[in-house]
Design a protein around this motif. Structure first.
Motif, short mmCIF file in Angstrom:
data_model
loop_
_atom_site.label_atom_id
_atom_site.label_comp_id
_atom_site.label_asym_id
_atom_site.label_seq_id
_atom_site.Cartn_x
_atom_site.Cartn_y
_atom_site.Cartn_z
N HIS A 275 12.66 -25.43 37.94
CA HIS A 275 11.42 -24.87 38.48
C HIS A 275 11.75 -23.70 39.41
O HIS A 275 12.83 -23.66 40.01
CB HIS A 275 10.66 -25.95 39.24
N PRO A 276 10.84 -22.74 39.57
CA PRO A 276 11.07 -21.66 40.54
C PRO A 276 11.31 -22.22 41.93
O PRO A 276 10.61 -23.13 42.37
CB PRO A 276 9.76 -20.85 40.48
N ASP B 33 5.41 -20.83 37.94
CA ASP B 33 5.78 -19.50 37.45
C ASP B 33 4.58 -18.65 37.06
O ASP B 33 4.72 -17.44 36.83
CB ASP B 33 6.75 -19.61 36.26
N GLU C 246 4.87 -14.60 37.42
CA GLU C 246 4.82 -13.94 36.11
C GLU C 246 3.50 -13.25 35.84
O GLU C 246 3.28 -12.74 34.75
CB GLU C 246 5.13 -14.95 35.01
#
Length: 369
Positions: free
Chosen positions: A259-260, A310, A314
């Motif tokens: 995960h980020p 994200d 993104e």
């Protein structure tokens, strides 16, 4: 896109546009009728009466639209009676055309009203589903102040494949934030499964690696037993971040499964909490507790922790540039989790032009002094 977990405005009596705007088509019918009656017989203003039901359909329901259409037809009959008689081909053609157009406008308004009712029912079910699966996080848990937001990318949707939840742990608050691969109902199903497994295991007081293994095996078991022959399910996985924010120590323990990394705001600077070796996303295979390594980071009073999916980083603007999350936080001048989430919510939508290409979720956490 809306701030999903904001305060709901109080409902009360409000002025309905149809009650006042209906004066416009009625006044239009009256004006056209009077002008046409007092004009030479060579001038025909009756065809303009069709504008009355057409305008009414833009703000009123099918009943009022039909009533205005009938009133327009009656006005055309009066004009024909006073201007050469109703049996003239010209007046008969005008009346017939007005009747047909009024019927079609009323029918289209009825179909639109039915579609709006169906859409309202779908949205109400979506909101109820969100409240069950994605309950808003409380603003205060022990020494923590929390703010959260969820932005679904699907049109008219309230939830998607992103997820988050919080449960009590031993002398800590345990949180999960994740992102299911894919969109639509399959992603919502996986998100619901993982959130349910996370909440249902709270009473077991599992260590952090144990809860991560439990979540991964729950997702994998669901894929193996229920996704046979369904490619969109078989290729599913979940990136997730599971962490304990300790009450008796100024630190957090964290396991990152692809995960980020969260961002830590301290004294005006922003730091990314990167782990040495992120684990694989959940659901790719059966796992055991020994496969997950816990890493610890300082989280002191006055710090601000941001968890996100994200879909935030993104998000693209018209030029295709990704949303510069770290840069936008560095330039933020506010204070507190609510202020940060509100700022990022508006700034993210402005960057993306009001529409996101993927679901986005964020949680801001501060430890009280």
């Amino acid at each position: 896109m809306r701030f999903r977990h904001g305060r709901t405005p109080r409902l009360g009596r409000s002025w309905r546009p149809g009650r006042g705007l209906v004066i416009i088509p009625i006044a239009m019918i009256a004006a056209i009728t009077v002008i046409d009656i007092n004009s030479p017989t060579t001038i025909h203003l009756g065809p303009f009466l069709v504008a009355a039901p057409a305008i009414t359909a833009s703000f009123a329901g099918p009943t009022l639209t039909g009533a205005i259409g009938a009133l327009a037809v009656a006005a055309q009959v009066v004009i024909g009676h006073l201007h050469g008689g109703l049996m003239t081909p010209n007046h008969q053609a005008q009346i017939a055309a007005l009747v047909v157009i009024s019927v079609f406008v009323t029918l289209f308004r009825y179909l639109r009203s039915r579609h709006e009712r169906q859409l309202g029912q779908v949205r109400s079910v979506s909101v109820a589903t969100q409240q069950v699966l994605m309950r808003p996080l409380p603003r205060r848990i022990g020494p923590l102040w929390i703010a959260s937001a969820y932005l679904a990318a699907e049109a008219e949707a309230e939830i998607g494949g992103d997820l988050y939840a919080a449960v009590p742990a031993v002398r800590a608050t345990r949180l999960v934030i994740g992102d299911v691969r894919g969109k639509g109902l399959p992603a919502i199903n996986e998100a619901a499964l993982l959130v349910g497994a996370f909440r249902g295991s709270a009473y077991r007081n599992l260590p952090l690696p144990g809860i991560v293994a439990h979540l991964g095996n729950s997702v994998y078991w669901n894929i193996v037993h229920f996704a046979e022959g369904e490619p969109e399910h078989e290729e599913s996985f979940v990136t997730a971040l599971v962490l304990d924010i300790h009450e008796d120590a100024p630190c957090i323990s964290m396991v990152n499964c692809g995960h980020p990394p969260p961002l830590l705001l301290r004294d005006g600077s922003v730091r990314s909490l990167e782990v040495r070796e992120p684990a694989l996303p959940l659901g790719l295979s059966a796992t055991s507790e020994s496969e997950y390594e816990v890493e610890t980071f300082r989280f002191e009073a006055g710090d601000l922790l941001l968890l996100y999916t994200d879909g935030v980083i993104e998000a693209r603007d018209r030029a295709g540039t990704f949303y510069p999350l770290t840069e936008r936080i560095t330039g933020w001048n506010g204070s507190g989790p609510q202020s940060l989430v509100r700022h990022l919510h508006g700034d993210l939508l402005q960057h993306a032009g009001g529409t996101l290409g993927d679901d986005a979720a964020m949680i801001a956490i501060a430890r009280s002094r």
